[in-house]
Each structure stands twice: as structure tokens, then as C-alpha cells.
Design a protein around this motif. Structure first.
Motif, short mmCIF file in Angstrom:
data_model
loop_
_atom_site.label_atom_id
_atom_site.label_comp_id
_atom_site.label_asym_id
_atom_site.label_seq_id
_atom_site.Cartn_x
_atom_site.Cartn_y
_atom_site.Cartn_z
N ALA A 22 -6.92 -41.14 26.92
CA ALA A 22 -5.89 -40.13 27.14
C ALA A 22 -6.40 -38.74 26.74
N GLU A 23 -7.11 -38.66 25.63
CA GLU A 23 -7.64 -37.36 25.20
C GLU A 23 -8.70 -36.87 26.17
N LEU A 24 -9.56 -37.76 26.62
CA LEU A 24 -10.57 -37.35 27.60
C LEU A 24 -9.89 -36.92 28.89
N ASP A 25 -8.88 -37.66 29.30
CA ASP A 25 -8.14 -37.30 30.51
C ASP A 25 -7.51 -35.92 30.36
N ARG A 26 -6.95 -35.63 29.19
CA ARG A 26 -6.34 -34.32 28.93
C ARG A 26 -7.39 -33.21 29.07
N ARG A 27 -8.57 -33.45 28.52
CA ARG A 27 -9.64 -32.44 28.56
C ARG A 27 -10.20 -32.25 29.96
N LEU A 28 -10.11 -33.28 30.78
CA LEU A 28 -10.64 -33.21 32.14
C LEU A 28 -9.57 -32.81 33.17
N SER A 29 -8.34 -32.64 32.72
CA SER A 29 -7.23 -32.40 33.66
C SER A 29 -7.43 -31.15 34.51
N ARG A 37 -10.05 -41.49 39.06
CA ARG A 37 -11.11 -40.90 39.89
C ARG A 37 -12.33 -40.52 39.09
N TRP A 38 -12.15 -39.88 37.92
CA TRP A 38 -13.34 -39.52 37.16
C TRP A 38 -14.04 -40.76 36.62
N LEU A 39 -13.26 -41.81 36.36
CA LEU A 39 -13.87 -43.05 35.90
C LEU A 39 -14.75 -43.67 36.99
N VAL A 40 -14.27 -43.64 38.23
CA VAL A 40 -15.06 -44.16 39.35
C VAL A 40 -16.33 -43.35 39.52
N LEU A 41 -16.23 -42.02 39.42
CA LEU A 41 -17.42 -41.17 39.56
C LEU A 41 -18.45 -41.48 38.48
N LEU A 42 -17.99 -41.64 37.23
CA LEU A 42 -18.92 -41.94 36.15
C LEU A 42 -19.58 -43.30 36.34
N HIS A 43 -18.80 -44.29 36.71
CA HIS A 43 -19.37 -45.62 36.96
C HIS A 43 -20.38 -45.56 38.10
N GLU A 112 -19.56 -35.36 31.86
CA GLU A 112 -20.42 -35.89 30.80
C GLU A 112 -20.46 -34.94 29.60
N ALA A 113 -20.51 -33.63 29.85
CA ALA A 113 -20.56 -32.67 28.75
C ALA A 113 -19.26 -32.70 27.95
N ILE A 114 -18.14 -32.76 28.62
CA ILE A 114 -16.84 -32.81 27.94
C ILE A 114 -16.72 -34.12 27.18
N SER A 115 -17.16 -35.20 27.79
CA SER A 115 -17.13 -36.52 27.15
C SER A 115 -18.02 -36.55 25.91
N SER A 116 -19.19 -35.96 26.01
CA SER A 116 -20.12 -35.92 24.88
C SER A 116 -19.54 -35.12 23.72
N LEU A 118 -16.38 -34.68 23.04
CA LEU A 118 -15.32 -35.49 22.44
C LEU A 118 -15.91 -36.56 21.52
N ARG A 119 -16.96 -37.23 21.98
CA ARG A 119 -17.61 -38.26 21.14
C ARG A 119 -18.10 -37.65 19.83
N GLN A 120 -18.73 -36.48 19.90
CA GLN A 120 -19.22 -35.83 18.69
C GLN A 120 -18.08 -35.57 17.72
N GLU A 121 -16.97 -35.10 18.24
CA GLU A 121 -15.80 -34.83 17.40
C GLU A 121 -15.24 -36.11 16.79
N LEU A 122 -15.14 -37.17 17.59
CA LEU A 122 -14.53 -38.41 17.12
C LEU A 122 -15.40 -39.16 16.12
N PHE A 123 -16.70 -39.01 16.23
CA PHE A 123 -17.60 -39.71 15.31
C PHE A 123 -17.98 -38.86 14.10
N ASP A 124 -17.42 -37.66 14.01
CA ASP A 124 -17.70 -36.80 12.87
C ASP A 124 -17.28 -37.49 11.57
N GLY A 125 -18.18 -37.53 10.62
CA GLY A 125 -17.88 -38.12 9.31
C GLY A 125 -18.02 -39.63 9.25
#
Length: 148
Positions: A22-29, A37-43, A112-116, A118-125
Motif C-alpha cells: 500500500a505504501e509503495l502504491d501510494r508513492r507510485l500513484s 500494472r506496476w507489479l506486472v511491469l516489474l515481474h 525501482e528507484a522509488i521501491s529502493s 522505501l526499502r532503505q527507509e523500512l530497513f533503517d535500524g
């Protein structure tokens, strides 16, 4: 592990997955792409990179874990946007390969950049050893699922 702990873990895992997407979807909206659709493109982009060839529509549906008719509708939209093309498979006239068009590459790079980020933020700490242990647990759960 007690039933209560197993239940909490399962619920937390499901909640994490939904919240992350949901957060990734919000950032990609702002890109005009639905989550599907973005999931199909990434796959599709990862499939081509992994296998060295474009997948058939059936292979892509399995990768994305959607039914064929659902993927067909998504591909209709992506094709209308000029992001993908369907190509006939010489060995099977009924099958179609799904090809990522060059115009989609910058879009995927942006996803990919937006996803990356988000991952950096979520794995912080999070300690790398904790992450490794968590991956081991998830791998064992997935292996148990695959036995079924």
C-alpha cells in the motif's frame, strides 16, 4: 512456538505485506499505474533479466500469481499505453510472448528507484543478523508451503 505466537506471526506477516504494498502504491500513484500494472511491469522486467527471454502470457500469469483472464485485461491496458507488446510464439500459435517495449524502461527504473528508497527507509535500524534470521524463518515457512 505456541499457537498464539504462530497466529500473531501470521497476522503480522500478512499486515506487513499489505502495508508495504500500500505504501509503495501510494508513492507510485503519480505515475498513473495501478498496483496491479506496476507489479506486472516489474515481474516482466525481472523475468526477462532472469531467464534471458520474454515470458509467455501463461508464464507471466504464474509469476505474478494472477489468473489468465485478469492478466489479459492488465496487458490490454499496458499494451494500449505502449508499454508492452504481445508476440506470437512460433512453436505454439495459441501462445503469446509478452515483450517489454523500450518506452517502459525509464518507467521501470523510476519504479525501482522509488521501491529502493522505501526499502532503505523500512530497513533503517534493523541489524543485518536479525534480517538474516528473519529470512531463514521465511524460507522455512515457504519450503513448508511448497511441500503441500
Amino acid at each position: 512456538m505456541s499457537y498464539l505466537n504462530q497466529h500473531r506471526f501470521a497476522m503480522q506477516l500478512a499486515q506487513l505485506s499489505r502495508a508495504w504494498r500500500a505504501e509503495l502504491d501510494r508513492r507510485l500513484s503519480g505515475m498513473g499505474l495501478s498496483q496491479a500494472r506496476w507489479l506486472v511491469l516489474l515481474h516482466l522486467a525481472r523475468f526477462e533479466t532472469r531467464a534471458g527471454k520474454w515470458p509467455t502470457q501463461r508464464e507471466l500469469a504464474e509469476s505474478v500469481a494472477v489468473e489468465g483472464p485478469t492478466l489479459a485485461r492488465l496487458l490490454d491496458t499496458l499494451e494500449a499505453q505502449g508499454l508492452v507488446s504481445r508476440q506470437a510464439v512460433a512453436e505454439d500459435r495459441r501462445a503469446k510472448r509478452i515483450v517489454l517495449n523500450p518506452v517502459a524502461v525509464p518507467l521501470i527504473e523510476q519504479i525501482e528507484a522509488i521501491s529502493s528508497q522505501l526499502r532503505q527507509e523500512l530497513f533503517d535500524g534493523i541489524d543485518p543478523e536479525e534480517l538474516r534470521l528473519c529470512q531463514q524463518v521465511h524460507a522455512r515457512i515457504l519450503a513448508n508451503l511448497e511441500k503441500r
